[in-house]
Write a protein that holds these residues in place. Structure first.
Motif, PDB file in Angstrom:
ATOM      1  N   LEU A 100       0.830  -1.199   0.000  1.00  8.65           N
ATOM      2  CA  LEU A 100       0.000   0.000   0.000  1.00  8.65           C
ATOM      3  C   LEU A 100       0.867   1.253   0.000  1.00  8.65           C
ATOM      4  CD1 LEU A 100      -2.946   0.903   0.053  1.00  8.65           C
ATOM      5  CD2 LEU A 100      -2.823   0.925   2.545  1.00  8.65           C
ATOM      6  N   GLY A 101       1.947   1.241   0.793  1.00 13.51           N
ATOM      7  CA  GLY A 101       2.838   2.398   0.825  1.00 13.51           C
ATOM      8  C   GLY A 101       3.564   2.598  -0.481  1.00 13.51           C
ATOM      9  N   ASN A 102       4.007   1.476  -1.071  1.00 14.48           N
ATOM     10  CA  ASN A 102       4.771   1.542  -2.316  1.00 14.48           C
ATOM     11  C   ASN A 102       3.875   1.868  -3.501  1.00 14.48           C
ATOM     12  OD1 ASN A 102       7.351   1.478  -3.255  1.00 14.48           O
ATOM     13  ND2 ASN A 102       7.507  -0.728  -3.417  1.00 14.48           N
ATOM     14  N   THR A 103       2.748   1.149  -3.601  1.00 19.49           N
ATOM     15  CA  THR A 103       1.858   1.302  -4.749  1.00 19.49           C
ATOM     16  C   THR A 103       0.810   2.388  -4.521  1.00 19.49           C
ATOM     17  OG1 THR A 103       2.123  -1.072  -5.114  1.00 19.49           O
ATOM     18  CG2 THR A 103       0.420   0.026  -6.373  1.00 19.49           C
ATOM     19  N   GLY A 104       0.394   2.565  -3.275  1.00 23.38           N
ATOM     20  CA  GLY A 104      -0.669   3.524  -3.002  1.00 23.38           C
ATOM     21  C   GLY A 104      -0.206   4.941  -2.781  1.00 23.38           C
ATOM     22  N   ILE A 105       1.011   5.133  -2.218  1.00 20.07           N
ATOM     23  CA  ILE A 105       1.510   6.470  -1.918  1.00 20.07           C
ATOM     24  C   ILE A 105       2.723   6.832  -2.766  1.00 20.07           C
ATOM     25  CG2 ILE A 105       2.497   7.962  -0.131  1.00 20.07           C
ATOM     26  CD1 ILE A 105      -0.419   7.409   0.339  1.00 20.07           C
ATOM     27  N   GLN A 106       3.713   5.942  -2.775  1.00 15.66           N
ATOM     28  CA  GLN A 106       4.956   6.247  -3.474  1.00 15.66           C
ATOM     29  C   GLN A 106       4.755   6.419  -4.976  1.00 15.66           C
ATOM     30  OE1 GLN A 106       6.586   3.695  -5.462  1.00 15.66           O
ATOM     31  NE2 GLN A 106       8.443   4.822  -5.927  1.00 15.66           N
ATOM     32  N   VAL A 107       3.832   5.648  -5.556  1.00 12.31           N
ATOM     33  CA  VAL A 107       3.571   5.761  -6.989  1.00 12.31           C
ATOM     34  C   VAL A 107       3.042   7.148  -7.344  1.00 12.31           C
ATOM     35  CG1 VAL A 107       2.051   4.925  -8.834  1.00 12.31           C
ATOM     36  CG2 VAL A 107       3.255   3.312  -7.405  1.00 12.31           C
ATOM     37  N   PHE A 108       2.384   7.798  -6.388  1.00 14.55           N
ATOM     38  CA  PHE A 108       1.907   9.167  -6.594  1.00 14.55           C
ATOM     39  C   PHE A 108       3.077  10.076  -6.959  1.00 14.55           C
ATOM     40  CE2 PHE A 108       0.960  13.426  -5.025  1.00 14.55           C
ATOM     41  CZ  PHE A 108      -0.298  13.660  -5.552  1.00 14.55           C
ATOM     42  N   ALA A 109       4.150  10.013  -6.144  1.00 12.19           N
ATOM     43  CA  ALA A 109       5.328  10.839  -6.411  1.00 12.19           C
ATOM     44  C   ALA A 109       6.054  10.368  -7.662  1.00 12.19           C
ATOM     45  CB  ALA A 109       6.269  10.803  -5.209  1.00 12.19           C
ATOM     46  N   TYR A 110       6.168   9.058  -7.828  1.00 12.46           N
ATOM     47  CA  TYR A 110       6.868   8.504  -8.989  1.00 12.46           C
ATOM     48  C   TYR A 110       6.213   8.975 -10.289  1.00 12.46           C
ATOM     49  CZ  TYR A 110       8.997   5.006 -12.066  1.00 12.46           C
ATOM     50  OH  TYR A 110       9.684   4.381 -13.094  1.00 12.46           O
ATOM     51  N   GLY A 111       4.875   8.863 -10.345  1.00 12.77           N
ATOM     52  CA  GLY A 111       4.163   9.265 -11.553  1.00 12.77           C
ATOM     53  C   GLY A 111       4.305  10.742 -11.845  1.00 12.77           C
ATOM     54  N   LEU A 112       4.215  11.555 -10.800  1.00 10.01           N
ATOM     55  CA  LEU A 112       4.322  13.000 -10.986  1.00 10.01           C
ATOM     56  C   LEU A 112       5.715  13.392 -11.463  1.00 10.01           C
ATOM     57  CD1 LEU A 112       2.892  15.739 -10.676  1.00 10.01           C
ATOM     58  CD2 LEU A 112       3.752  15.817  -8.328  1.00 10.01           C
ATOM     59  N   GLY A 151       8.921  18.558  -5.094  1.00  9.97           N
ATOM     60  CA  GLY A 151       9.113  17.596  -4.023  1.00  9.97           C
ATOM     61  C   GLY A 151       8.699  18.104  -2.648  1.00  9.97           C
ATOM     62  N   ILE A 152       8.653  19.411  -2.469  1.00 10.31           N
ATOM     63  CA  ILE A 152       8.297  19.971  -1.157  1.00 10.31           C
ATOM     64  C   ILE A 152       6.849  19.662  -0.780  1.00 10.31           C
ATOM     65  CG2 ILE A 152       8.089  22.113   0.178  1.00 10.31           C
ATOM     66  CD1 ILE A 152      10.474  23.184  -1.457  1.00 10.31           C
ATOM     67  N   PRO A 153       5.847  19.980  -1.627  1.00 13.14           N
ATOM     68  CA  PRO A 153       4.475  19.596  -1.254  1.00 13.14           C
ATOM     69  C   PRO A 153       4.267  18.083  -1.214  1.00 13.14           C
ATOM     70  CG  PRO A 153       4.527  20.516  -3.482  1.00 13.14           C
ATOM     71  CD  PRO A 153       5.861  20.793  -2.863  1.00 13.14           C
ATOM     72  N   LEU A 154       5.031  17.339  -1.994  1.00 10.33           N
ATOM     73  CA  LEU A 154       4.919  15.880  -1.930  1.00 10.33           C
ATOM     74  C   LEU A 154       5.363  15.349  -0.571  1.00 10.33           C
ATOM     75  CD1 LEU A 154       6.206  14.747  -5.458  1.00 10.33           C
ATOM     76  CD2 LEU A 154       3.867  14.649  -4.590  1.00 10.33           C
ATOM     77  N   THR A 155       6.354  16.004   0.012  1.00 11.48           N
ATOM     78  CA  THR A 155       6.818  15.604   1.344  1.00 11.48           C
ATOM     79  C   THR A 155       5.697  15.719   2.373  1.00 11.48           C
ATOM     80  OG1 THR A 155       9.071  16.311   0.808  1.00 11.48           O
ATOM     81  CG2 THR A 155       8.532  16.057   3.135  1.00 11.48           C
ATOM     82  N   VAL A 156       4.893  16.770   2.244  1.00 18.97           N
ATOM     83  CA  VAL A 156       3.768  16.962   3.167  1.00 18.97           C
ATOM     84  C   VAL A 156       2.790  15.790   3.056  1.00 18.97           C
ATOM     85  CG1 VAL A 156       1.831  18.460   3.777  1.00 18.97           C
ATOM     86  CG2 VAL A 156       4.014  19.462   3.074  1.00 18.97           C
TER      87      VAL A 156
END
Length: 513
Positions: A100-112, A151-156
């Motif tokens: 969930l962390g890898n596919t559900g959250i991290q992919v958000f940043a990866y795709g962007l 990357g700054i708003p993604l960190t939030v």
């Protein structure tokens, strides 16, 4: 220039100097592509002979570019998959949390980040083909600046991942564990911000082999450090994700050292420049269009995993779907490598003013990618009953994965076409157009259909995945039709106009289709 079939014109100026130890220089990809255009335009030779000779040249170009590109993307993905496997052997909860962390959250940043980076892919590919070398270094610096700020708003989002997952309806136990995993991925965000522009910069010059060597070396280090952090030091999920972040930074630093020190980049990288801070607003428009195109696609799969977490038997459904998605993602990296090859080949040919070579490259790369994907689908079907044991020891999950494998195989087959056509879109600069296609196919058709089948008709993960396939099939058919109808002479003109505008730092929309 000689137009003899099957010959490589050695009088064409070299675009990448590779003279070492007194040996003759190796001809660069654009020199070969000039020969390809010459072969395709030689009407004095029978059509069949021209096609045979052109295919041979294109396959040489494609293998030199696609093979290391596939290796790079697969190795980078294997790092994430290895992290998920290490986490999965801690228990089913840890596997669900890492998935969930890898596919559900991290992919958000990866795709962007990857999406914004594809603006560099378009501009660098066409600039290199047009021999405007000095602009490549400026483009990569502009992109790195914009991605770092992003990357700054993604960190939030990462910091508040637990609250976000709970808001989306995930269970408290899975959300809490996933948030621990995600916290260790924060440094990875900024590694992405530097890596993707550098990666596209090197790909545009067909310098992919160095990245493959770096990725392979880093993977070995990653496996050793993950084993130490998870099993010997007992750092669990947080240790696994921190090691993954560190590994990405190793890749970034090694690639940058190569760019600065290699003679292959001496004309495209001339050092840091104040020009990188000019034209940022216009470049942001290009990056945004690119990001929307790719994000709509990567978030699509992310939403499906989140939906699986809302099913009745959430842990089993999420584990089985995540395992299949991980396998699909790993094989998808092959298609992403062909995607990069298609983008670079089309971008280089359009920038060099070779419409026939651009069109021919599209046909060859799609056919090769489709054959490779068909072989992968057959292997998955043959191993359907045992493939899940690489991730977890649970027999219930293994049975669920086996049940999903026919849908997985069909997905792999589609992945042989769709990502490559997306690469063609990036090479041509059609990102905004494809973004509209993605909205309709994925979010109007795919997700609602998947939710209907998964929840209303109680088909679970199979229903969700079937809806996904419906959207993917529709998108693939549209991209095939648009590519078939393309006027490549007009695309050459658009590429020349785009480069002229951007050399003067003038903003221009990518939505030209």
């Amino acid at each position: 220039m000689s137009s003899g079939i099957g010959q490589i014109d050695m009088e064409e100026p070299l675009l990448v100097e590779q003279t070492t130890n007194g040996k003759p220089p190796v001809p660069a990809a654009p020199s070969w592509s000039a020969q390809l255009e010459s072969i395709l335009n030689d009407d004095g030779v029978p059509w069949l002979h021209r096609m045979r000779a052109a295919t041979w040249v294109e396959l040489r170009l494609l293998c030199n570019l696609a093979a290391p590109a596939v290796l790079v993307y697969m190795l980078n993905y294997v790092m994430s998959m290895a992290t998920q496997i290490f986490s999965g052997h801690l228990g089913n909860l840890e596997l669900a949390a890492a998935s969930l962390g890898n596919t559900g959250i991290q992919v958000f940043a990866y795709g962007l980040m990857l999406g914004m980076g594809s603006a560099v892919e378009t501009l660098c590919g066409q600039a290199f083909g047009a021999k405007k070398y000095e602009m490549l270094g400026i483009y990569v610096q502009r992109s790195a600046i914009l991605l770092t700020l992003t990357g700054i708003p993604l960190t939030v989002i990462y910091v508040f991942s637990k609250q976000i997952l709970l808001f989306l309806g995930e269970s408290t136990a899975i959300a809490a564990a996933a948030s621990v995993f995600v916290m260790g991925l924060i440094p990875q965000i900024f590694a992405y911000a530097i890596n993707f522009p550098i990666q596209k910069f090197m790909q545009a010059q067909s310098l992919v082999a160095p990245s493959a060597i770096i990725s392979a070396s880093t993977l070995l280090v990653h496996l050793l450090l993950s084993w130490l952090a998870v099993y010997k030091m007992g750092l669990g999920l947080l240790g696994a994700s921190l090691v993954l972040s560190l590994s990405w930074w190793i890749i970034v630093i090694a690639q940058f050292v190569y760019i600065v020190t290699s003679p292959n980049c001496k004309r495209t990288w001339t050092g840091f420049s104040i020009k990188a801070f000019s034209g940022l607003c216009g470049f942001l428009k290009l990056s945004t269009a690119s990001a929307v195109m790719l994000c709509l696609e990567t978030w699509y799969f992310q939403i499906l995993v989140l939906l699986a977490g809302l099913l009745k038997n959430a842990e089993i459904e999420l584990d089985s779907l995540s395992i299949c998605m991980t396998i699909s993602g790993w094989v998808f990296m092959i298609s992403v490598g062909f995607n990069a090859a298609a983008s670079v080949r089309v971008g280089n040919e359009l920038g060099a003013g070779n419409p026939k070579a651009a069109s021919f490259s599209v046909v060859i790369v799609v056919l090769v990618s489709l054959v490779v994907s068909a072989i992968s689908a057959a292997i998955v079907l043959a191993l359907r009953h045992v493939i899940s044991y690489a991730f977890t020891e649970g027999e219930t999950v293994a049975a669920a994965v086996s049940d999903l494998c026919p849908l997985l195989a069909l997905t792999l087959l589609l992945n042989g076409i769709q990502p490559v056509l997306s690469g063609v879109a990036v090479g041509c600069g059609w990102q905004a157009f494809v973004a509209y296609v993605n909205v309709g196919c994925y979010y109007v058709v795919g997700i609602p259909l998947g939710a209907l089948l998964g929840f209303k008709f109680d088909l679970g993960a199979k229903g969700i995945w079937s809806g996904m396939l419906g959207g993917t099939v529709m998108q693939t058919l549209i991209l095939m039709w648009v590519t078939y109808r393309t006027d490549w002479n007009k695309e050459v003109e658009k590429a020349q106009n785009r480069l002229s505008h951007w050399q003067d730092h003038k903003p221009e929309s990518l939505s030209e289709k």
